[in-house]
Design a protein around this motif. Sequence first.
Motif, PDB file in Angstrom:
ATOM      1  N   GLU A  59       1.647 -16.773  49.366  1.00  0.00           N
ATOM      2  CA  GLU A  59       1.146 -18.191  49.847  1.00  0.00           C
ATOM      3  C   GLU A  59      -0.252 -18.318  49.087  1.00  0.00           C
ATOM      4  N   THR A  60      -1.026 -17.379  48.684  1.00  0.00           N
ATOM      5  CA  THR A  60      -2.338 -17.675  47.921  1.00  0.00           C
ATOM      6  C   THR A  60      -1.960 -17.925  46.526  1.00  0.00           C
ATOM      7  N   SER A  84      -1.244 -21.403  46.406  1.00  0.00           N
ATOM      8  CA  SER A  84      -2.321 -22.380  46.352  1.00  0.00           C
ATOM      9  C   SER A  84      -3.294 -22.458  44.792  1.00  0.00           C
ATOM     10  N   LYS A 104      -0.947 -24.514  42.371  1.00  0.00           N
ATOM     11  CA  LYS A 104      -1.120 -25.866  42.719  1.00  0.00           C
ATOM     12  C   LYS A 104      -2.422 -26.536  42.262  1.00  0.00           C
ATOM     13  N   SER A 105      -3.418 -25.441  42.253  1.00  0.00           N
ATOM     14  CA  SER A 105      -4.771 -25.941  41.778  1.00  0.00           C
ATOM     15  C   SER A 105      -4.810 -25.896  40.457  1.00  0.00           C
TER      16      SER A 105
END
Length: 572
Positions: free
Chosen positions: A181-182, A185, A188-189
């Motif tokens: 999940e990290t 993120s 996406k960033s």
Amino acid sequence: MSSTQSIVVIIAILIIIIIIALMIIVNRRQLRQILELDDLITKIAKMHLETDIINLDKMDLAGESLTTLTTWRKSYEQASTKKIPAAQSFLEQAANQNAHYQIFKAHKNIKQAQEIMGSTYKDAKNTKEVFTELLESNRENQKQYNDLFNQFKELRKGVLANSYEYGTALDKIETDLTNMETDFSEAKSLTAQGDQVEAKRILSKIKVALTNISSVLPEVKNACHQIDTVFKDQLDELSDSYKKMMSSKYYITQVDVLAEIKKIRGQVADAARLLTELKISDLNTSIAKIKKEIAALYDTLANEYKARPFVEENQDKIQRLLAHEQVESKNLVAKLRHIDESYELTHNELATSRQLEQEVNDMERQYTVDTQNVADGKGVYSQIKSSWLNMLDRLREISNQQKTMSQDVDGLYDSENVANDSINRFKQEVSLVYRRLERKNLPGNPDSFVQMYTLVVNEIGHVAKELSQVRLNMEKISQELIQISDDVERLKREADDIINSADLVQLTLQYSNKYSDNGSIQNAQKKAMGLYEQDYNYKDALDTIATAIEKVEPGSYQRLENLYYSDKKNND
């Protein structure tokens, strides 16, 4: 103009023609090279690299993507502002020079243009590929992000819904999911910041992690079920079954069952720790070993449980068989001991029967030990079953062997009677042979016949003496009787030869009298009579007179011989 001058002129003209032809060929070849290089410049222009740069600038790239763009932009700018214009200048000069047949100058400029355009075109193609990848990376990353994230959500949903199925491995699984999940993120960033290259690397990492955990979860689920349910139930069942069997007077010595169960429980605990740490390879190896050891314990208990009915059902049967075989063994030994007083047992029958009797007695003692152990609750049923099955097979073999020996020795009485009858018959046959010769009133018998007759009479007497002994070797006597039978037949054949030869000598001598005035016949008659009356050599006497008569009258002896045997056959 002389002929020599004419030749020189012609050669000069030919050289000029050749030079002109070569210049035209080179000119055309260099023109093709100029056009090919110009075509490369056109292809670079059609790549529209300037447009790609404008579109990439609009994407606000960052990080490694921006570094990549900057590097390849410089490469393109250097090509478009310096290398390509320089190459075009060389080509323009080369084209003008080539048109004016300045071949060598044109060649030099073409060569310089080729050196520039070779690397420039290759760099342009690579630049196009990089720009294309950068332009498409945003869209591809977004699509891959969405696909992977959907897979991740489904996977996490399934883990949460069935969390109880993963046991102690759940914490490690959730940690791995949290790490993914990290990574999502971060990807996406990076995409939002325009660093498409780094975002793609993170997405590749996520893809590998998703694949790994997706393949691991079924193995984890199965291992958790084995450790928490199957192994626990099986070990409890084994422990309870063993205790019940012990209370029912089962006795197991092959393995310490309770100690083995305790050891396997420790192995299960070790496997649970491997499950917690998600060490799948070591975990699978451990589970396979535990399965094998539990199966071996089940086999041990099952073998004892299945063997008990056999032991209980066959206990009386084996006792009866052993008792019966002991009696049979004892009777056979007694019988053979009695027979051994009258006959030589040439195949070690008595010793063998005593050995078999001892073997049966040993089996009876082992049977007593086995039944006592069963009564005391210390009988290992599987071992007793195996021992008794072997015992049954051996008892059948012993019984068959004893029957064969008994039948063989029973035949000794019959063999003795047959031997006595044979000796009496041989005596009569030899006597008849001798009387037949006596009735012929021959001058005497040949030495070979006398020797053969003496041999046969002695053989008969020897065997008759053996048959009168208290203890007989019937195997030896049987072999001697076979030899006597052969010798008696030989004696008969020799007697027949003597009689036939003697009769034919007399018949041939009578026939030869018709040639009594023949000197060779006279000599043959004299020699034949000497062989007949003095040497008793009837065969040679016949050969002598027959040979002589054949020389005087070919075919005459054969007719006499045929007539003789024909009359003899009719009279017989």
